[in-house]
Design a protein around this motif. Structure first.
Motif, PDB file in Angstrom:
ATOM      1  N   ALA A   1      37.557  29.519  52.451  1.00 21.64           N
ATOM      2  CA  ALA A   1      38.600  28.718  52.017  1.00 21.64           C
ATOM      3  C   ALA A   1      39.784  29.687  51.686  1.00 21.64           C
ATOM      4  CB  ALA A   1      38.454  27.893  50.893  1.00 21.64           C
ATOM      5  N   ASN A   2      39.811  30.837  51.202  1.00 23.24           N
ATOM      6  CA  ASN A   2      40.817  31.686  50.916  1.00 23.24           C
ATOM      7  C   ASN A   2      40.739  32.947  52.018  1.00 23.24           C
ATOM      8  OD1 ASN A   2      41.552  30.585  48.641  1.00 23.24           O
ATOM      9  ND2 ASN A   2      39.654  31.131  47.694  1.00 23.24           N
ATOM     10  N   HIS A   3      40.399  32.692  53.323  1.00 17.59           N
ATOM     11  CA  HIS A   3      40.558  33.622  54.225  1.00 17.59           C
ATOM     12  C   HIS A   3      40.835  33.008  55.499  1.00 17.59           C
ATOM     13  CE1 HIS A   3      37.869  35.863  57.471  1.00 17.59           C
ATOM     14  NE2 HIS A   3      38.346  36.962  56.847  1.00 17.59           N
TER      15      HIS A   3
ATOM     16  N   GLU B   1      42.578  40.097  59.521  1.00 20.95           N
ATOM     17  CA  GLU B   1      41.971  39.027  58.554  1.00 20.95           C
ATOM     18  C   GLU B   1      42.761  39.113  57.480  1.00 20.95           C
ATOM     19  OE1 GLU B   1      37.710  39.064  58.181  1.00 20.95           O
ATOM     20  OE2 GLU B   1      37.290  39.269  60.163  1.00 20.95           O
ATOM     21  N   VAL B   2      43.116  37.990  56.858  1.00 20.78           N
ATOM     22  CA  VAL B   2      44.050  37.836  55.769  1.00 20.78           C
ATOM     23  C   VAL B   2      43.360  37.299  54.631  1.00 20.78           C
ATOM     24  CG1 VAL B   2      46.020  36.794  54.801  1.00 20.78           C
ATOM     25  CG2 VAL B   2      45.798  37.233  57.167  1.00 20.78           C
ATOM     26  N   PHE B   3      43.119  37.766  53.355  1.00 22.31           N
ATOM     27  CA  PHE B   3      42.151  37.368  52.372  1.00 22.31           C
ATOM     28  C   PHE B   3      43.320  37.077  51.068  1.00 22.31           C
ATOM     29  CE2 PHE B   3      39.469  40.319  54.510  1.00 22.31           C
ATOM     30  CZ  PHE B   3      38.411  39.726  54.305  1.00 22.31           C
ATOM     31  N   VAL B   4      43.399  35.774  50.940  1.00 18.31           N
ATOM     32  CA  VAL B   4      44.204  35.284  49.841  1.00 18.31           C
ATOM     33  C   VAL B   4      43.462  35.254  48.581  1.00 18.31           C
ATOM     34  CG1 VAL B   4      46.014  33.347  49.510  1.00 18.31           C
ATOM     35  CG2 VAL B   4      45.238  33.909  51.966  1.00 18.31           C
ATOM     36  N   TYR B   5      44.328  35.707  47.306  1.00 21.13           N
ATOM     37  CA  TYR B   5      43.704  35.767  46.242  1.00 21.13           C
ATOM     38  C   TYR B   5      44.673  35.014  45.136  1.00 21.13           C
ATOM     39  CZ  TYR B   5      46.771  39.667  45.518  1.00 21.13           C
ATOM     40  OH  TYR B   5      47.860  40.705  45.477  1.00 21.13           O
ATOM     41  N   GLY B   6      44.078  34.485  44.190  1.00 16.57           N
ATOM     42  CA  GLY B   6      44.991  33.956  43.201  1.00 16.57           C
ATOM     43  C   GLY B   6      45.086  34.658  41.863  1.00 16.57           C
ATOM     44  N   GLU B   7      45.974  34.992  41.293  1.00 22.72           N
ATOM     45  CA  GLU B   7      46.333  35.447  40.060  1.00 22.72           C
ATOM     46  C   GLU B   7      47.548  35.437  39.499  1.00 22.72           C
ATOM     47  OE1 GLU B   7      46.885  40.141  40.570  1.00 22.72           O
ATOM     48  OE2 GLU B   7      44.765  39.244  40.576  1.00 22.72           O
ATOM     49  N   ALA B   8      47.819  35.262  38.294  1.00 22.51           N
ATOM     50  CA  ALA B   8      49.428  35.166  37.564  1.00 22.51           C
ATOM     51  C   ALA B   8      50.054  36.571  37.865  1.00 22.51           C
ATOM     52  CB  ALA B   8      49.205  34.997  36.160  1.00 22.51           C
ATOM     53  N   ALA B   9      51.421  36.189  38.344  1.00 22.01           N
ATOM     54  CA  ALA B   9      51.953  37.466  38.693  1.00 22.01           C
ATOM     55  C   ALA B   9      52.499  38.060  37.135  1.00 22.01           C
ATOM     56  CB  ALA B   9      53.213  37.020  39.308  1.00 22.01           C
TER      57      ALA B   9
ATOM     58  N   PHE C   1      46.025  41.836  52.116  1.00 22.43           N
ATOM     59  CA  PHE C   1      45.618  40.903  51.080  1.00 22.43           C
ATOM     60  C   PHE C   1      46.929  40.235  50.498  1.00 22.43           C
ATOM     61  CE2 PHE C   1      42.523  44.456  51.321  1.00 22.43           C
ATOM     62  CZ  PHE C   1      41.092  43.711  51.181  1.00 22.43           C
ATOM     63  N   ALA C   2      46.889  38.991  50.452  1.00 23.84           N
ATOM     64  CA  ALA C   2      48.095  38.341  49.964  1.00 23.84           C
ATOM     65  C   ALA C   2      47.715  37.540  48.858  1.00 23.84           C
ATOM     66  CB  ALA C   2      48.652  37.533  51.282  1.00 23.84           C
ATOM     67  N   GLN C   3      48.753  37.480  47.843  1.00 25.39           N
ATOM     68  CA  GLN C   3      48.629  36.645  46.663  1.00 25.39           C
ATOM     69  C   GLN C   3      48.840  35.239  47.035  1.00 25.39           C
ATOM     70  OE1 GLN C   3      50.746  38.055  43.154  1.00 25.39           O
ATOM     71  NE2 GLN C   3      50.197  36.246  42.117  1.00 25.39           N
TER      72      GLN C   3
END
Ligand code: SUG
Length: 425
Positions: free
Chosen positions: A165-167, A180-188, A221-223
């Motif tokens: 779901a995040n790839h 391949e794009v890995f999307v991660y979540g974190e507060a900037a 890797f993309a936020q």
């Protein structure tokens, strides 16, 4: 012949609305409503059948054994003794959302040429944190051919991993080496954290990329934008989807949109980025309609199609944008709409319900692949054994627990997968 196979999670007999997913607006909105497991499973099967009839290769993952007594045993309790909250967690049918089962890197992308799969740990949400054991068992069976597949156990906690779901994978064609794009979540840095948890951690994505033997030159890797998470995009696949050379995305999906697009253009010059501006479709409409949680597929004709939920057609801004795109000769040529409202009411659209694996179907255990006759047989079983409705209070009913166990045992028997029924998950 490498091709894309969509493995859909069959909705399990315990499907219910217990409001377990913080940050998933649909799950919270529908908390306490009666669910319709039989209709839910039939809606999912109708989508699988339609995709098979469209000429796509269709696979299946089984619902997990619920209630998960083994998990409760680890917690020192049983269904009879557990609190209502723990019971609801043990009864969750959330394994239906197969996009969260694993992250998949097809053979053309990996150092050893095998297709690598890492089962997601799903540690952020208690009701999903116990899925991995049975997912791992199913994935190990389906992809047992170790000449062509490598299956990895989940990344250890506390690094949250929610799977595909995040790839996203972009490539000139399914069989060609991809980016391949890995999307991660974190507060900037310096920003107030979102009220909702970021479920995908960058450390987990980096570990998956290392385990899969990906080429760093073709890995990104993309936020995810904190704004998207706050608007209810608890997974990247609620605001973006990729297929072959097309990236279909909302303007506000990523924290650094320009930087990501530039990196992707450099790594895959033939990429086509189809961006929907917030001025045409607000984040709120994107999240409630699940426009981007469509399956973006390549039909046998070579044309791209979107398999959409009914809610997308019912949202004027979304449907207007889609019709204009198709009329204007955009890269997406066909729109197929499906009624998936039972899954949608828990925040799961067409793309959540499937895991994509680019592989040769000949190398997959055929018990996990579908054709028309098998779909007919599963439908008949669902009509016979899946409860018509479940109210939240029913989750405390021993009769329902027994019915769910029997229904799943019958499915294992039908699919000749009795070994999955005997492992005591
Ligand atoms: O993890 N819903 C799932 C929906 C997952 C959707 N998957 C993707 N976007 N790929 C989730 O939030 C509902 C929980 C409940 O209330 O029973 C739930 O788990």
């Amino acid at each position: 012949m490498l091709t894309e196979i969509n493995f859909d999670g069959l909705v399990g007999p315990s499907h219910n609305y217990a409001g377990l997913s913080l940050g998933n607006l649909a799950s919270a909105r529908n908390f306490g409503k009666p669910s319709a497991p039989r209709a839910a499973a039939l809606q999912g099967l109708a989508k699988m059948r339609a995709n098979w009839e469209r000429g796509l290769v269709q696979g299946l993952f089984l619902p997990h054994c619920r209630p998960d007594e083994a998990w409760l045993r680890q917690l020192g309790t049983t269904m009879h003794e557990a609190s209502p909250a723990l019971r609801a967690n043990a009864m969750s049918a959330s394994a239906m959302w197969a996009a969260n089962a694993a992250t998949v890197s097809p053979g053309p992308d990996t150092v050893d040429g095998r297709c690598h799969l890492t089962v997601a740990n799903l540690v952020t949400m208690p009701h999903r944190s116990h899925e991995w054991r049975e997912t791992l068992a199913q994935v190990q069976l389906a992809f047992a051919d170790s000449a062509h597949f490598a299956v990895h156990a989940p990344i250890p906690a506390p690094f949250g991993d929610e799977g595909a779901a995040n790839h996203m994978r972009l490539a000139a064609a399914h069989w060609a080496p991809g980016v391949e794009v890995f999307v991660y979540g974190e507060a900037a840095k310096g920003e107030t954290a979102s009220p909702f948890p970021a479920r995908q951690h960058r450390e987990a994505s980096e570990a998956v990329a290392r385990l899969h033997g990906l080429d760093p030159a073709r890995t990104v890797f993309a936020q995810q934008s904190p704004e998207a998470i706050a608007a209810g995009a608890f997974h990247n696949d609620v605001v973006a989807v990729a297929n072959e050379r097309v990236l279909f995305t909302h303007e506000l999906a990523f924290a650094d949109r320009e930087g990501l697009y530039a990196e992707l253009r450099a790594k895959l010059p033939e990429i086509e980025i189809v961006e929907v501006p917030a001025s045409a479709v607000s984040l709120a409409d994107a999240v409630s309609s699940y426009l981007f949680n469509a399956q973006l597929v390549t039909l046998p004709s070579g044309e791209a199609a979107l398999v959409l939920p009914g809610e997308a057609k019912g949202t004027p801004s979304v449907w207007n944008w889609l019709e204009a795109h198709v009329a204007g000769n955009g890269p997406i040529r066909h729109l197929f709409v499906h009624d998936l409202r039972e899954s949608m009411a828990n925040g799961g659209g067409p793309a959540c319900l499937r895991l994509r694996v680019v592989a040769d179907p000949e190398h997959v255990d055929p018990r996990f692949l579908l054709g028309s006759a098998k779909i007919d047989a599963i439908e008949a079983l669902v009509r016979e054994c899946w409860p018509e409705t479940i109210a939240v209070d029913d989750l405390s009913s021993p009769a329902l627990w027994r019915d769910c166990v029997i229904a799943r045992a019958r499915l294992c028997e039908l699919l000749d997968l009795r070994e999955l029924d005997q492992q005591g998950f």
